[in-house]
Enzyme design. Structure first.
Site, short mmCIF file in Angstrom:
data_model
loop_
_atom_site.label_atom_id
_atom_site.label_comp_id
_atom_site.label_asym_id
_atom_site.label_seq_id
_atom_site.Cartn_x
_atom_site.Cartn_y
_atom_site.Cartn_z
N ASP A 125 34.50 36.45 40.11
CA ASP A 125 35.65 36.92 39.37
C ASP A 125 35.24 37.16 37.92
OD1 ASP A 125 38.29 37.71 39.25
OD2 ASP A 125 39.05 35.88 40.17
N MET A 126 36.04 37.94 37.20
CA MET A 126 35.72 38.23 35.81
C MET A 126 36.70 37.52 34.89
SD MET A 126 33.40 39.63 34.00
CE MET A 126 32.56 40.80 35.08
N GLN A 154 36.72 45.31 34.50
CA GLN A 154 38.03 45.41 33.88
C GLN A 154 38.15 46.74 33.14
OE1 GLN A 154 37.25 41.76 31.75
NE2 GLN A 154 38.82 40.67 32.90
N ARG A 176 35.46 45.22 42.46
CA ARG A 176 36.91 45.16 42.29
C ARG A 176 37.25 45.72 40.91
NH1 ARG A 176 39.09 39.39 41.81
NH2 ARG A 176 39.06 39.28 44.08
N GLY A 180 42.65 44.28 33.61
CA GLY A 180 42.20 43.28 32.63
C GLY A 180 43.40 42.60 32.01
N ARG A 280 49.96 32.61 32.82
CA ARG A 280 49.28 33.87 32.60
C ARG A 280 50.06 35.01 33.27
NH1 ARG A 280 43.33 33.06 33.73
NH2 ARG A 280 43.75 33.70 35.84
N ARG A 281 50.60 34.74 34.46
CA ARG A 281 51.43 35.74 35.15
C ARG A 281 52.68 36.03 34.32
NH1 ARG A 281 47.47 35.76 37.95
NH2 ARG A 281 47.22 37.55 36.60
#
Length: 300
Positions: A125-126, A154, A176, A180, A280-281
C-alpha cells in the site's frame, strides 16, 4: 466546507469509541480477524473479489511492528483455510519502516513469500510522500523474486507519471491507481479536483499503453465512467484490469460494474486501529462528517 467538516471531525474525535463505532462500522469489517474473514466470504458469494488489510500505520516501536507481522501471518493462515482467493495489502510503516528498515524488509519479504506460497497476491500500500521512494524501491526488489505482487500510485502526486514509466519500463506491473488522501504540499501534489482527475486518467492510459495491469481504485462516478469508456474503446477483456472500491462505499456502482462484466475487488479493512482509519474517511468526505455530527448531537 472543508474547514467546517474538519472542525466537525475534530469535535467528533472527542466522543467515546462506542458512539463513533455506530457510524464507523459501515466502513470497517470489524476489529478482529474473524470479522474480516466473514465479510470476505459474504462478498465472494456476491461475486466480488477482495483484498484484506489489517488497519494500522506509523508504528512507534518495534513491539508494535512485531505484533503487526504476527497478525499478518495469522491473516494469511486464516485466508488459506477459507479456500477463497484474494489479495493482501500492507503499509510498510506498520512493519516499522520509519524505525528499522532492515527489519521491515526482512519481515515484508517473509510475508510476501508466505502469501505467494498460499496463492495470494501481495500489494504494498502507499502512504504519505515521505515513504514513496522507499516503498517503490522495496517493491522493485520484491518483484525480482515474486511476480504476484503490486504497488499503489497516487494520482495527485506530480512525480507519479515518472514512477509509472519507471516501473513499467522494467517489466509488466500490477498498479493500483488511486487519487491520494494524505495532506501534501502543493510543491509536490495537485489539490485541484479536476487536475487530479486528469492525472488519474492519464496514468490509467499510460498503464494500459505500457502493458501493465491497472487496478482502478475510485468511487468517483466521473472516473468510473471514463475508465469504462476506455476499456470499451480498447476492447479489453476483463482479465486485463479490475475496478476496486472500499468496503462500505459505492453500492450503486458495484452493481453496475458487475452487471457490465467487469471485475470488482473490495478493499476490506479490519483491526483494532479502526478509529484512526474512520477519521481519515470522515475527512475525505465532508458530507459524511457533517451527517455524523448531526446524528451524534440529535439522533434521528
Amino acid at each position: 466546507m472543508g474547514f467546517l467538516s474538519n472542525m466537525f471531525v475534530d469535535l467528533i474525535d472527542k466522543f467515546p469509541d462506542k458512539m463513533i463505532w455506530k457510524f464507523a462500522r459501515r466502513y470497517i469489517a470489524g476489529s478482529d480477524l474473524a470479522s474480516g474473514l466473514a465479510v470476505r466470504a459474504k462478498l465472494f458469494d456476491e461475486g466480488m473479489d477482495n483484498t484484506m488489510d489489517i488497519l494500522g500505520e506509523d508504528t512507534i516501536n518495534m513491539d508494535q511492528a512485531e505484533s503487526s507481522y504476527r497478525q499478518y501471518c495469522d491473516l494469511i493462515t486464516g485466508m488459506s483455510h477459507s479456500g477463497i482467493p484474494g489479495n493482501i495489502s500492507l503499509k510498510l510503516t506498520q512493519l516499522g519502516l520509519k524505525i528499522d528498515q532492515t527489519f521491515t524488509r526482512q519481515k515484508v519479504f517473509e510475508l510476501a513469500h508466505r502469501a505467494s506460497e498460499k496463492g495470494f497476491f501481495f500489494r504494498f500500500d502507499m502512504e504519505d510522500s515521505t515513504t514513496t521512494t522507499q516503498t517503490l524501491d522495496l517493491y522493485r526488489d520484491l518483484r525480482q523474486e515474486i511476480s504476484e505482487c503490486g504497488v499503489v500510485i497516487q494520482a495527485y502526486l506530480k512525480r507519479s507519471e515518472s514512477d509509472v514509466r519507471s516501473l513499467l519500463e522494467a517489466k509488466p506491473a500490477n498498479i493500483r491507481i488511486c487519487k491520494g488522501i494524505y495532506r501534501e504540499s502543493t510543491d509536490i501534489a495537485w489539490n485541484d479536483r479536476q487536475t487530479i482527475r486528469e492525472s488519474y486518467l492519464h496514468l490509467l492510459n499510460l498503464v494500459f499503453d505500457m502493458g501493465g495491469y491497472p487496478a482502478i481504485a475510485t468511487h468517483d462516478p466521473y472516473l468510473i465512467r471514463k475508465a469504462m469508456d476506455e476499456v470499451s474503446r480498447r476492447k479489453l477483456p476483463p482479465d486485463r484490469y479490475e475496478f476496486q472500491m472500499l468496503h462500505g462505499v459505492g453500492f450503486g456502482w458495484r452493481r453496475s460494474i458487475l452487471q457490465d462484466g467487469h471485475r470488482l475487488r473490495i478493499y476490506i479493512p479490519f483491526g483494532e486501529a479502526w478509529r484512526a482509519y474512520s477519521f481519515r474517511r470522515f475527512r475525505e468526505n465532508p458530507k459524511l462528517a457533517i451527517y455524523v455530527m448531526k446524528n451524534l448531537i440529535a439522533p434521528e
